[in-house]
Design an enzyme around this catalytic site. Structure first.
Site, mmCIF file in Angstrom:
data_model
loop_
_atom_site.group_PDB
_atom_site.id
_atom_site.type_symbol
_atom_site.label_atom_id
_atom_site.label_comp_id
_atom_site.label_asym_id
_atom_site.label_seq_id
_atom_site.Cartn_x
_atom_site.Cartn_y
_atom_site.Cartn_z
ATOM 1 N N SER A 76 0.841 -1.196 0.000
ATOM 2 C CA SER A 76 0.000 0.000 0.000
ATOM 3 C C SER A 76 0.882 1.255 0.000
ATOM 4 O O SER A 76 1.685 1.436 -0.912
ATOM 5 C CB SER A 76 -0.966 -0.045 1.182
ATOM 6 O OG SER A 76 -1.957 0.943 1.076
ATOM 7 N N GLU B 57 -9.075 -4.728 -5.428
ATOM 8 C CA GLU B 57 -8.436 -3.699 -4.599
ATOM 9 C C GLU B 57 -9.424 -2.672 -4.041
ATOM 10 O O GLU B 57 -9.344 -2.282 -2.885
ATOM 11 C CB GLU B 57 -7.370 -2.952 -5.420
ATOM 12 C CG GLU B 57 -6.125 -3.752 -5.742
ATOM 13 C CD GLU B 57 -5.109 -3.765 -4.610
ATOM 14 O OE1 GLU B 57 -5.441 -3.331 -3.487
ATOM 15 O OE2 GLU B 57 -3.982 -4.224 -4.842
ATOM 16 N N HIS C 94 -8.281 -4.747 -0.846
ATOM 17 C CA HIS C 94 -6.987 -4.152 -0.547
ATOM 18 C C HIS C 94 -6.567 -4.479 0.886
ATOM 19 O O HIS C 94 -7.296 -4.217 1.839
ATOM 20 C CB HIS C 94 -7.073 -2.635 -0.720
ATOM 21 C CG HIS C 94 -5.799 -1.905 -0.441
ATOM 22 N ND1 HIS C 94 -4.683 -2.028 -1.235
ATOM 23 C CD2 HIS C 94 -5.445 -1.037 0.545
ATOM 24 C CE1 HIS C 94 -3.719 -1.267 -0.764
ATOM 25 N NE2 HIS C 94 -4.148 -0.666 0.327
#
Length: 497
Positions: free
Chosen positions: A201, A318, A414
């Site tokens: 991330s 995601e 995600h």
């Protein structure tokens, strides 16, 4: 890093005193540390890699830590960097947060590959202290986790700040930690000539930025970019300075000629959560409030390509977790939400992603965003794969989490892959993901094997092909095998839109 400096750093590492007879004690360049031992591993927590960035050192590039005498206790985690509270709680953390943690197998010979992990959190939250890498240590590598400055304290770009790292203090912290690794990791049994920089991330975007940062050259030798496409533009200097002026005004420091002194006089927690009140869904990475700043001495150009071997990929879905912020969303509301996110591109997106084709309007919007990948997702990864000068190994984590927000399925959202690499150092609580099933444990071991084999050799495994061929490895408990990423995520549409 110049060749001369790299040689000097290696020489310093070679001159460090030998490891003490007590396995829990290691001598670093600034002093000895005592960690904790288990039957299989050694853990050293809260080692300073830079001086506290407080007082006059706030919004300056990190300085070396002060040496100490005696043996420093390294059995307790450090404070996390200043950040807003979670779930509406009070802000937390400290400016005195530039510490790292070293996790090693008990057996330290021969010198082992080193994996330096940069945590996620949108550049506004998180800490290296939350990640337990014991699954990786079983594959005979060393793992380093660390804190870096966050939010305004890490990424403020204000015209009054003259430090060359203005706007990129978080990147400067990461580089200081990498220099610490070059100097000290041999004393822990690691190989400073075989360092893999790995981020998830915000940590992935940080890894991309370090690939493009002149001062990071030579500090690491491979990269793993997990859910952070390098081709996604970071914020420009002009936009960052506009945001910086607003941020300064918001804390009462809007007078230009006194802004720097005013900002340094504010309590650190005054900057927790600053500019982070935006709601909705972002289409572009650069829409996020704080991040590295491009067009600066520390980061002259947008990151795109890699000149070291790389693993690059993300999760299949995601953006599903982000779209859950828009729930509930009806079919009648869907066109308006698409227009709000995609602007002039909305008619084409509505034609390519009609709500009727998906299980819900929210899944339709999340699929469009995940496919495009302009914030997080698939298709922008292709640009990095094509531009890179060294092998790029692509993957997609496709394991369905089985989790829902209301009746909205999160899929492989995600961050859902993180527990497959790390345990958590904090007890599970409300909202924590469920424990991995026995099949998922097998998948986690396989993923750890891929990542650590790459750290050791530069190739994750024989079943991986170079991403530049268009093929990536899809991984889940039901199947591990190649897919055509462009075809699976409608990238022809996004390249033409």
């Amino acid at each position: 890093m110049t060749v001369g400096l790299a040689v000097a750093v290696t020489a310093v590492a070679a001159q460090l005193p030998a490891q003490a007879a007590d396995e829990s004690v290691v001598r670093t360049a600034t002093g000895a540390v005592r960690g904790s031992l288990s039957p299989d591993n050694r853990v050293f927590l809260g080692i300073p890699y830079a001086a506290p960035p407080t007082g006059d050192l706030r919004w300056r590039a990190p300085r070396p830590p002060t040496a100490w005498s005696g043996v420093r206790d390294a059995t307790k985690v450090s404070e996390q960097c200043v950040q807003a509270g979670r779930m509406g709680g009070p802000p937390s953390g400290s400016e005195d947060c530039l510490y790292l943690n070293v996790w090693t197998p008990r057996r330290v010979n021969p010198a082992k590959p080193v994996m330096v992990f940069l945590h996620g959190g949108g550049f506004v939250s998180g800490s290296g202290r939350f990640y337990d890498p014991k699954r990786l240590l079983a594959q005979d590598v060393l793992v380093v986790t660390l804190n870096y400055r966050l939010g305004a304290l890490g990424y403020l770009k204000h015209p009054s700040l003259k430090d060359p790292y203005a706007g990129n203090f978080g990147l400067a912290d990461q580089q200081a930690a990498l220099r610490w690794v070059q100097t000290n990791i041999a004393a822990f049994g690691g190989d400073p000539r075989n360092v893999t920089l790995w981020g998830e991330s915000a940590g992935a975007f940080s890894t991309c930025a370090q690939l493009a940062a002149p001062a990071a050259r030579g500090l690491f030798h491979k990269a793993i970019v997990q859910s952070g496409p390098c081709a996604n533009n970071l914020v420009t200097k002009r936009v960052a300075e506009q945001r910086g002026l607003k941020a300064a005004a918001d804390v009462g420091c809007g007078v230009p000629h006194t802004a720097e002194a005013c900002l340094r006089a504010k309590p650190a927690l005054a900057f927790a959560g600053l500019n982070e009140h935006r709601v909705g869904v972002n289409r572009y990475t650069s829409d996020r409030p704080w991040m590295p700043v491009v067009g600066t001495p520390a980061l002259p150009l947008q990151p795109v390509a890699a000149d070291v071997p790389m693993i690059l990929g993300g999760t299949k879905d995601e953006m599903r977790g982000f779209v859950s912020n828009l729930l509930p969303m009806t079919a009648e509301e869907y066109p308006g939400e698409v227009h709000a996110v995609f602007g002039d591109d909305a008619p084409a997106v509505l034609e390519a992603y009609p709500a009727s084709r998906y299980s819900s309007p929210a899944v339709a919007l999340a699929t469009a965003l995940s496919d495009e990948g302009a914030m997080l997702g698939a298709c922008t990864q292709l640009e990095t794969a094509r531009a890179s000068r060294r092998p790029v190994y692509g993957y997609e984590f496709a394991e369905d989490s089985g989790r829902f927000v209301g009746d909205h399925p999160l899929g492989a959202y995600h961050g859902s892959d993180v527990p497959y690499f790390f345990g958590s150092t904090v007890p599970p609580g409300p909202g924590s993901p469920p424990p991995l099933t026995s099949l998922q444990q097998v998948l986690a071991d396989k993923l750890a094997g891929y990542w650590t084999t790459f750290a050791r050799t530069g190739v994750p495994g024989p079943e991986w092909s170079d991403f530049r061929s268009g093929s990536v490895l899809s991984v889940s408990t039901s199947e591990v095998g190649p897919i055509d990423l462009a075809k699976a995520h409608n990238c022809r549409f996004w390249r033409s839109s």
